[in-house]
Motif scaffolding. Structure first.
Motif, PDB file in Angstrom:
ATOM      1  N   UNK A   1       9.405   0.538  29.879  1.00  0.00           N
ATOM      2  CA  UNK A   1      10.546   0.389  30.775  1.00  0.00           C
ATOM      3  C   UNK A   1      10.445  -0.984  31.428  1.00  0.00           C
ATOM      4  N   UNK A   2      11.394  -1.843  31.161  1.00  0.00           N
ATOM      5  CA  UNK A   2      11.310  -3.225  31.631  1.00  0.00           C
ATOM      6  C   UNK A   2      12.444  -3.518  32.606  1.00  0.00           C
ATOM      7  N   UNK A   3      12.082  -4.145  33.716  1.00  0.00           N
ATOM      8  CA  UNK A   3      13.057  -4.515  34.725  1.00  0.00           C
ATOM      9  C   UNK A   3      12.950  -5.975  35.075  1.00  0.00           C
ATOM     10  N   UNK A   4      13.704  -6.366  36.085  1.00  0.00           N
ATOM     11  CA  UNK A   4      13.764  -7.759  36.490  1.00  0.00           C
ATOM     12  C   UNK A   4      13.305  -7.900  37.931  1.00  0.00           C
ATOM     13  N   UNK A   5      12.646  -9.016  38.221  1.00  0.00           N
ATOM     14  CA  UNK A   5      12.199  -9.297  39.577  1.00  0.00           C
ATOM     15  C   UNK A   5      12.655 -10.663  40.048  1.00  0.00           C
ATOM     16  N   UNK A   6      12.451 -10.927  41.337  1.00  0.00           N
ATOM     17  CA  UNK A   6      12.851 -12.178  41.987  1.00  0.00           C
ATOM     18  C   UNK A   6      14.362 -12.363  41.976  1.00  0.00           C
ATOM     19  N   UNK A   7      15.093 -11.266  42.094  1.00  0.00           N
ATOM     20  CA  UNK A   7      16.547 -11.360  42.234  1.00  0.00           C
ATOM     21  C   UNK A   7      16.895 -11.877  43.635  1.00  0.00           C
ATOM     22  N   UNK A   8      17.749 -12.883  43.696  1.00  0.00           N
ATOM     23  CA  UNK A   8      18.160 -13.419  44.995  1.00  0.00           C
ATOM     24  C   UNK A   8      19.673 -13.583  45.128  1.00  0.00           C
ATOM     25  N   UNK A   9      20.423 -13.394  44.033  1.00  0.00           N
ATOM     26  CA  UNK A   9      21.875 -13.546  44.091  1.00  0.00           C
ATOM     27  C   UNK A   9      22.562 -12.422  43.315  1.00  0.00           C
ATOM     28  N   UNK A  10      23.800 -12.082  43.683  1.00  0.00           N
ATOM     29  CA  UNK A  10      24.547 -11.079  42.924  1.00  0.00           C
ATOM     30  C   UNK A  10      24.752 -11.470  41.460  1.00  0.00           C
ATOM     31  N   UNK A  11      24.939 -12.765  41.183  1.00  0.00           N
ATOM     32  CA  UNK A  11      25.123 -13.196  39.790  1.00  0.00           C
ATOM     33  C   UNK A  11      23.883 -12.894  38.959  1.00  0.00           C
ATOM     34  N   UNK A  12      22.708 -13.106  39.534  1.00  0.00           N
ATOM     35  CA  UNK A  12      21.477 -12.775  38.821  1.00  0.00           C
ATOM     36  C   UNK A  12      21.411 -11.279  38.506  1.00  0.00           C
ATOM     37  N   UNK A  13      21.919 -10.476  39.423  1.00  0.00           N
ATOM     38  CA  UNK A  13      21.958  -9.029  39.185  1.00  0.00           C
ATOM     39  C   UNK A  13      22.821  -8.729  37.964  1.00  0.00           C
ATOM     40  N   UNK A  14      24.005  -9.307  37.916  1.00  0.00           N
ATOM     41  CA  UNK A  14      24.927  -9.088  36.801  1.00  0.00           C
ATOM     42  C   UNK A  14      24.307  -9.549  35.490  1.00  0.00           C
ATOM     43  N   UNK A  15      23.722 -10.745  35.500  1.00  0.00           N
ATOM     44  CA  UNK A  15      23.128 -11.304  34.283  1.00  0.00           C
ATOM     45  C   UNK A  15      21.941 -10.470  33.808  1.00  0.00           C
ATOM     46  N   UNK A  16      21.171  -9.959  34.736  1.00  0.00           N
ATOM     47  CA  UNK A  16      20.000  -9.162  34.388  1.00  0.00           C
ATOM     48  C   UNK A  16      20.390  -7.827  33.765  1.00  0.00           C
ATOM     49  N   UNK A  17      21.419  -7.205  34.312  1.00  0.00           N
ATOM     50  CA  UNK A  17      21.908  -5.953  33.732  1.00  0.00           C
ATOM     51  C   UNK A  17      22.425  -6.208  32.323  1.00  0.00           C
ATOM     52  N   UNK A  18      23.123  -7.321  32.129  1.00  0.00           N
ATOM     53  CA  UNK A  18      23.632  -7.670  30.804  1.00  0.00           C
ATOM     54  C   UNK A  18      22.500  -7.900  29.812  1.00  0.00           C
ATOM     55  N   UNK A  19      21.373  -8.384  30.316  1.00  0.00           N
ATOM     56  CA  UNK A  19      20.211  -8.633  29.455  1.00  0.00           C
ATOM     57  C   UNK A  19      19.451  -7.352  29.120  1.00  0.00           C
ATOM     58  N   UNK A  20      19.778  -6.265  29.823  1.00  0.00           N
ATOM     59  CA  UNK A  20      19.139  -4.992  29.521  1.00  0.00           C
ATOM     60  C   UNK A  20      18.119  -4.522  30.523  1.00  0.00           C
ATOM     61  N   UNK A  21      18.049  -5.158  31.682  1.00  0.00           N
ATOM     62  CA  UNK A  21      17.093  -4.733  32.707  1.00  0.00           C
ATOM     63  C   UNK A  21      17.332  -3.273  33.078  1.00  0.00           C
ATOM     64  N   UNK A  22      16.235  -2.519  33.170  1.00  0.00           N
ATOM     65  CA  UNK A  22      16.334  -1.086  33.461  1.00  0.00           C
ATOM     66  C   UNK A  22      16.075  -0.757  34.928  1.00  0.00           C
ATOM     67  N   UNK A  23      15.613  -1.730  35.687  1.00  0.00           N
ATOM     68  CA  UNK A  23      15.477  -1.589  37.127  1.00  0.00           C
ATOM     69  C   UNK A  23      15.519  -2.966  37.758  1.00  0.00           C
ATOM     70  N   UNK A  24      15.742  -3.013  39.073  1.00  0.00           N
ATOM     71  CA  UNK A  24      15.975  -4.265  39.780  1.00  0.00           C
ATOM     72  C   UNK A  24      15.036  -4.395  40.969  1.00  0.00           C
ATOM     73  N   UNK A  25      14.417  -5.579  41.098  1.00  0.00           N
ATOM     74  CA  UNK A  25      13.501  -5.833  42.209  1.00  0.00           C
ATOM     75  C   UNK A  25      13.847  -7.171  42.845  1.00  0.00           C
ATOM     76  N   UNK A  26      13.874  -7.195  44.170  1.00  0.00           N
ATOM     77  CA  UNK A  26      14.153  -8.422  44.904  1.00  0.00           C
ATOM     78  C   UNK A  26      13.023  -8.693  45.895  1.00  0.00           C
ATOM     79  N   UNK A  27      12.719  -9.966  46.181  1.00  0.00           N
ATOM     80  CA  UNK A  27      11.711 -10.267  47.191  1.00  0.00           C
ATOM     81  C   UNK A  27      12.242 -10.159  48.612  1.00  0.00           C
TER      82      UNK A  27
END
Length: 216
Positions: A66-92
């Protein structure tokens, strides 16, 4: 609480490796090594130009992880990460704008907090699971204990300075549902392509958590 919850995601291996990957090949090999060692989730951070491509590759080539994304700081990064297939989201960090964008995805999410004000903002948004980052620099388990005494409904995932040496003191506190860290993926082992060593470090981490009675 948001559903699906982050704690459900990591209940079988409550440790979240933080992966700074410089190539797709590294991301795939590291993910396989982690999974072989018993770690079922990994966070690929947006600190390199290939981070999103790494997420895509791991989803395709290591589907058991199960792979997710970290260091999210902007809404655009959230959108791009979901499009890339991220299964969970982490922000600092946590802002209403960023957290709202994360919530809209419906994915498990973990915003970063360190203060009572930030935790209160999270609660106002219906968020009860947060990342405590950078953990050791902000007082580690002592600070978390103090925060948990006020915010008993909140569960924490400390990240930053967590290691095999201090796992026990963190997991001794019931407010902690998981920890994040990178000690099982040191840069030298990645540079030397020593995937077996990464698997061994992962096995040691999972064994330590089992011994503490904190794996499902």
């Amino acid at each position: 609480m948001l559903k699906p919850s982050f704690s459900d995601l990591v209940k079988n291996s409550p440790i979240l490796p933080v992966l700074h990957m410089e190539s797709i090949e590294e991301a795939v090999h590291v993910s396989r090594a982690l999974y072989k060692g018993g770690i079922t989730c990994a966070e690929i951070v947006l600190r390199s130009p290939v981070a999103l491509d790494c997420i895509k590759a791991v989803r395709k080539q290591v589907p058991e992880m199960t792979v997710g994304v970290g260091t999210l700081t902007t809404p655009k990064q959230v959108i791009d990460s979901v499009a890339a297939g991220a299964q969970f989201l982490v922000s600092p960090s946590l802002t209403r704008t960023l957290a709202t964008a994360m919530i809209k995805t419906g994915l498990p999410m973990l915003p970063g907090t360190v203060s009572p004000s930030e935790i209160t903002q999270a609660l106002e948004l219906g968020i009860t699971e947060v990342k405590f980052f950078p953990a050791e620099q902000y007082g580690g388990i002592k600070t978390i204990k103090a925060l948990a005494s006020v915010f008993s409904q909140v569960k924490f995932c400390p990240t930053g300075g967590v290691s095999l040496d201090n796992l026990g003191e963190y997991f001794a506190n019931d407010s902690i549902f998981a920890v994040g860290g990178s000690w099982m993926v040191p840069k030298d082992l990645i540079a030397n392509k020593d995937w077996d060593a990464i698997t061994l470090l992962s096995e040691q981490a999972i064994a330590a958590i089992h011994k503490l009675g904190r794996c499902a």
